[in-house]
Design an enzyme around this catalytic site. Structure first.
Site, PDB file in Angstrom:
ATOM      1  N   GLY A 123       0.802  -1.069  -0.101  1.00 40.67           N
ATOM      2  CA  GLY A 123       0.211   0.023  -0.577  1.00 40.67           C
ATOM      3  C   GLY A 123       0.783   1.272  -0.248  1.00 40.67           C
ATOM      4  CG  ASP A 124       3.462   2.517   3.079  1.00 38.47           C
ATOM      5  OD1 ASP A 124       2.466   3.180   3.436  1.00 38.47           O
ATOM      6  OD2 ASP A 124       3.683   1.055   4.059  1.00 38.47           O
TER       7      ASP A 124
END
Length: 486
Positions: A251-252
């Site tokens: 997600g980062d």
């Protein structure tokens, strides 16, 4: 060199205790991890900033750090990677430790509840100067401490916000917000409702665009890809391949890639397509386990250097490469559209339909069909008949008769069945099929689809899928004709 991308958010220190498991403990039914060794890496917003830096884009990172050992270790890991603008930290930096055996996470230990103690002059000035900002909000006060300058920055520049359930809502005017599926469904629980993940994500994103006053909300869907909404018909972007690996930090990676692409001038849709690809590759190349440890000078991007070092999850799993919200059903290979639909529905599957002429099948068509198929469990193509094409395109079309067009389409692995219709629009066959999803290329808008109200009338969903620019039947026919001239 391009202007630095400013990352604002809560840093974590992520640790792994990695060993082998060969037996259970004699006093309790728990695995015994032996030969464990500890490795650390930046986590949370620090991982997002590190991934931007390793993509070759200069980074300035605003985060809260103290004088505790975890803060000191994180400073060491980030040294030489980026310009660091620290805020004061109240308490000790959060440390997340995974206990892993045989490549599997067995337990996670969370220590430290430090929070940003307030803004600083240097941080305010960094926000005021920035042209592109990524806020990676893990709910530990950094974004909240700078809310006023971030609100002003959203009015004049480009702001991407990666939220977290423990954090505050994004400031108004954000260009793109990137919640995970679970986060979006939680934020917009009343509007999201229940049902298929794609439908839930679409309702949640549409609601959050209004609630957050954001230009766009992109919900990440794990192994299925992502869904982008500007408040109307959403764009569904499937993953380009199935990525197998540890998804922590993906997600980062998604948020970092989207912000970087936007900073380089990409359209929001282009940035989301690129970010889905980047997140899938991040997982396939090892994910957090490929983030190298500290070394002098600039580090390489994940997946491109020796001595991979594993790292634990951030506060919430991102989902790319992990199991999707629901398992995809096996594909049917039947050519009869009604039999295909009946069999898929009997298993509780999701029926997708798309439509068009598909005259002189080309790469743009194939990309659209593959993306549409990824939105559900079968794909039925509603194909314009020869007379229908002739009425819409002129007396010189179609170039390929309907029987051959249908045969080519059914030969594709992503197409389950083809249904030919003779009208100008496919509304009659749609009433018969009643698909759960009606997918069209992103060169359309919802207002340009007269059948949209019909599909939504029985609870169906209209989605757009990425359009492969530079491909058209007309252009292909003209090129072929020109080359045939003496």
């Amino acid at each position: 060199m391009s202007a630095p991308l400013l990352v604002v958010g809560d840093a974590l220190l992520d640790c792994d205790l990695e060993g082998e498991v060969a037996r259970l403990a004699p006093d309790a039914p728990v695995p015994v991890v032996h030969g464990a060794h500890r490795r650390t890496r930046p986590g949370g917003a620090a991982l997002a900033a590190l991934l931007v830096a390793r993509s070759g884009h200069p980074v300035t990172f605003v985060t809260a750090l103290g004088e505790d050992p975890a803060s000191a270790e994180l400073r060491r890991l980030l040294d030489g990677e980026m310009d660091l603008v620290p805020l004061p930290l109240r308490g000790t930096l959060a440390r997340k430790t995974r206990v892993r055996g045989g490549g599997q996470s067995l337990l996670r230990l969370d220590e430290g509840e430090g929070r940003a103690a307030g803004p600083s002059r240097a941080a305010r000035e960094a926000v005021a100067r920035a042209t592109t900002i990524l806020v990676s909000d893990y709910g530990r006060g950094t974004a909240d401490a700078l809310r006023a300058p971030l609100t002003e920055a959203a009015r004049r520049g480009l702001l991407v916000w990666d939220p977290h359930p423990r954090g505050e809502a994004p400031v108004p005017g954000v260009r793109l917000v990137t919640p995970s599926f679970a986060e979006a469904a939680s934020y917009a629980a009343r509007e999201a409702g229940a049902g298929d993940a794609l439908a839930v994500a679409a309702r949640a994103a549409r609601s959050l665009v209004r609630e957050w006053e954001a230009a766009a909300v992109c919900v990440t869907l794990g192994a299925r890809g992502a869904l982008l909404s500007h408040g109307e018909a959403p764009l569904f972007v499937p993953t380009p391949f199935t990525a197998v690996g540890d998804p922590c930090g993906a997600g980062d990676r998604f948020a970092a890639a989207a912000a970087t692409l936007l900073a380089e001038g990409a359209l929001t849709e282009e940035a989301v397509v690129g970010a889905v690809d980047a997140a899938a590759r991040y997982v396939a190349e090892g994910g957090a386990t490929a983030v190298r440890g500290h070394a002098s000078g600039r580090r390489q991007e994940a997946g491109h250097g020796p001595d991979p070092v594993p790292g634990p999850e951030a506060d919430a799993p991102s989902g790319f490469g992990a199991s999707p919200p629901e398992e995809a059903l096996p594909r049917d290979t039947y050519g009869d559209p009604y039999e295909v639909v009946a069999r898929v529905r009997a298993r509780g599957g999701r029926v997708v339909a798309t439509g068009g002429c598909f005259d002189l099948l080309h790469a743009g068509h194939v990309a659209l069909l593959e993306a549409a198929r990824a939105a559900g469990d079968c794909l039925v193509v509603c194909l314009n008949s020869d007379d229908s094409v002739r009425r819409g395109k002129g007396p010189g079309r179609p170039l390929v008769p309907a029987r051959d067009r249908a045969r080519l389409l059914t030969a594709l692995g992503c197409v389950d069945a083809v249904l030919v219709f003779d009208e100008e629009t496919p509304e009659r066959v749609l009433r018969a099929l009643r698909p759960d999803v009606w997918a069209k290329g992103a060169d359309y808008t919802r207002d340009g689809l007269p059948e949209a109200d019909l599909v939504e009338g029985w609870g169906g969903q209209v989605v757009l899928v990425p359009y492969l620019a530079g491909h058209s039947t007309t252009a292909l026919a003209h090129r072929a004709a020109a080359r045939s001239l003496p």
